[in-house]
Design an enzyme around this catalytic site. Structure first.
Site, PDB file in Angstrom:
ATOM      1  N   GLU A  78      38.609  48.685  52.113  1.00 37.95           N
ATOM      2  CA  GLU A  78      37.872  49.310  51.019  1.00 37.95           C
ATOM      3  C   GLU A  78      38.815  50.299  50.339  1.00 37.95           C
ATOM      4  O   GLU A  78      39.127  51.353  50.884  1.00 37.95           O
ATOM      5  CB  GLU A  78      36.622  50.026  51.536  1.00 37.95           C
ATOM      6  N   CYS A  90      30.449  53.063  46.508  1.00 34.15           N
ATOM      7  CA  CYS A  90      30.323  52.025  47.530  1.00 34.15           C
ATOM      8  C   CYS A  90      29.734  50.737  46.974  1.00 34.15           C
ATOM      9  O   CYS A  90      29.795  49.700  47.625  1.00 34.15           O
ATOM     10  CB  CYS A  90      29.489  52.524  48.709  1.00 34.15           C
ATOM     11  N   SER A 120      32.268  56.332  54.729  1.00 36.94           N
ATOM     12  CA  SER A 120      33.097  55.194  55.114  1.00 36.94           C
ATOM     13  C   SER A 120      32.588  54.562  56.410  1.00 36.94           C
ATOM     14  O   SER A 120      31.883  55.209  57.202  1.00 36.94           O
ATOM     15  CB  SER A 120      34.545  55.629  55.304  1.00 36.94           C
TER      16      SER A 120
END
Length: 499
Positions: free
Chosen positions: A382, A281, A226
């Site tokens: 996200e 991702c 992250s």
């Protein structure tokens, strides 16, 4: 209960810290495994093993390294089903998706097999009278990799095969949520002939991470995860004098122009948004519909999404599995339940989904949110789950401005039949990876993977040419040999002359 221990110095080493972490089968919610969580002293032991191995591995021949890597590639290929089964058991993704992950990791092993070409230096002769200049690349020493839960085999293989091919030794700290695949990768490397200590696996949490970031014998750190943690890794490791590549999070957009093939765009949106349950991702998590096509595109996405079969990853009929943990499942669901209050139209709400016979699993269905605003939580964050948001713009220019305003710049895509628009997009968009009618533009192994802005901290992308450069450092050698027929030139305090 199964126990996952460390792999240090070519053998399994039992955890000595007294701390253990649970590993859960996401399809059942049951704890099936415990994993050792390393102390700083255990990390030091792994680094010491890597440092001792570097004394000989760093000067080993390229022929020796590539011979081992070719054998390693063959073993990985033969055991790909076993690796995929471990991924499914601990991560939850369906077996076919896990096999795809192994295949993409194998690409980098194959790249590493060709390291003899990647490490070729340069030579300029006669730059001055009897003076030659050469450039070479040499390994760094002990390097470390800290990898995420969503690709427990692929991301480690993005790192250590290339690192050891360049002559480094490696300490891998995989995610403690799904640790078993990393150990099997290390065991197969040993079977291929990789010397003891060249590849080490130490499991752990923040204690292990911080020990690697501060360790004086670790020269470089690779990370995927992250954005907040990537920023922390980069700041901390850099402060300790280390080279860092830290790949962070993303909010990947897909711009759909009015001339696009909407059936192809809808297929791509569903595949890219919901594959691997959105836990990647490079997932497309935001579709930007331009002009009047929005309603038709959303309808086509919904039609396809409603047909996706959700179930245990080891069921061949399943197309999407559960999320990694219950806590993550609840976090993802929160974005959907709060979307309407922030102005979104909830087209599909997957938060109530369960699977018969597996009611305790970490299940969530596919969610689709339309007419989402750029200041809503579902757009800004996200989510890392099967939630696709759709935004509307009137023009191509508005769509590009919207995407470029995002703090993330990992990957993006455009769907259009117009070559001119596609060319403009690839030049104007602020992202590290761009797809033209390709929803997930992950580069092949001999190109490099990485984003811009808050999606990457550090100067180097991962694997490809950038990977080779990250795991080596350049040295330039200037050489003059006197001609045997001439006497020594004597002392000259003037500036060296290039003629």
């Amino acid at each position: 209960m199964k126990t996952v221990n460390h792999w240090i110095g070519g053998k399994t080493v039992e955890g000595a810290s007294g701390n253990w972490g649970p590993v859960t089968d996401p399809a059942t919610g049951a704890v099936t495994t415990q994993v050792a969580l390393a102390s700083a002293e255990e990390v030091d032991s792994a680094v010491a093993a890597a440092k001792a191995a570097y004394a000989t591995w760093g000067t080993s021949s390229l022929a020796q390294r590539t011979g081992i890597l070719f054998r390693y590639r063959a073993l990985l290929d033969a055991r790909r089903d076993d690796i995929a089964a471990l991924i499914t058991a601990e991560h939850g993704k369906v077996h076919s998706d896990a096999l795809g992950e192994v295949a993409r990791g194998l690409e980098i092993v194959e790249l590493a097999c060709g390291i003899t070409t990647q490490l070729k230096g340069e030579l300029s002769t006669q730059v001055s009278s009897r003076v030659d200049v050469s450039s070479i690349r040499q390994p760094l020493g002990v390097v470390a990799g800290i990898t995420p839960f969503n690709f427990p085999a692929m991301v480690p293989m993005w790192m250590f095969p290339l690192a050891v091919a360049c002559g480094n030794t490696f300490v891998l700290k995989p995610s403690e949520k799904d640790p078993s695949a990393a150990n099997l990768l290390a065991e197969l490397a040993a079977e291929a002939g990789l010397p003891d200590g060249v590849l080490n696996v130490v499991h752990g949490d923040k204690v292990a991470v911080d020990a690697l970031l501060a360790h004086p014998d670790v020269a470089a750190v690779s990370f995927v995860g992250s954005t907040p943690i990537a920023r922390y890794i980069h700041t901390t490791a850099s402060a300790n004098g280390k080279r860092v590549q830290a790949l962070g999070g993303a909010k990947n957009h897909m711009l759909v122009l009015p001339d696009a093939d909407l059936d192809a765009a809808a297929d791509a949106a569903v595949s890219a948004a919901y594959g691997s349950a959105g836990e990647r991702c490079m997932a497309i998590s935001a579709v930007v519909a331009v002009g009047a096509i929005g309603d038709e595109l959303v309808a086509k996405i919904r039609e396809r999404a409603e047909k996706i079969k959700i179930g245990p990853g080891n069921d061949p009929a399943s197309e999407m599995g559960p999320l990694i943990t219950k806590a993550h499942r609840d976090k993802v669901a929160g974005y959907v339940t709060g979307a309407a209050a922030q102005g979104a139209e909830v087209v599909l709400d997957g938060t109530g989904h369960t699977v018969e016979g597996f009611e305790e699993g970490h299940w969530i269905g596919l969610s689709l949110l339309d007419k989402v605003s750029t200041d809503s939580d579902a757009y800004r964050d996200e989510i890392f789950g099967p939630v696709l948001v759709v935004l509307r713009t009137e023009t191509y220019e508005e769509g590009v401005d919207l995407i470029n305003a995002s703090p993330f710049g990992n990957g993006t895509a455009i769907f259009t039949r117009d070559g001119g628009a596609a060319r403009r997009f690839q030049l104007e968009i602020e992202a590290g990876m761009v797809g033209v009618n390709v929803p997930i533009p992950v580069p092949v192994g001999y190109h490099s993977f990485g984003g811009w802005k808050d999606s990457l901290f550090g100067d180097h992308h991962i694997y490809g040419n950038d990977g080779v450069h990250f795991y080596t450092r350049g040295k330039v050698v200037t050489t003059r040999w006197p001609d045997p027929s001439e006497a020594p030139a004597g002392v000259d305090l003037g500036f060296p002359r290039n003629y």
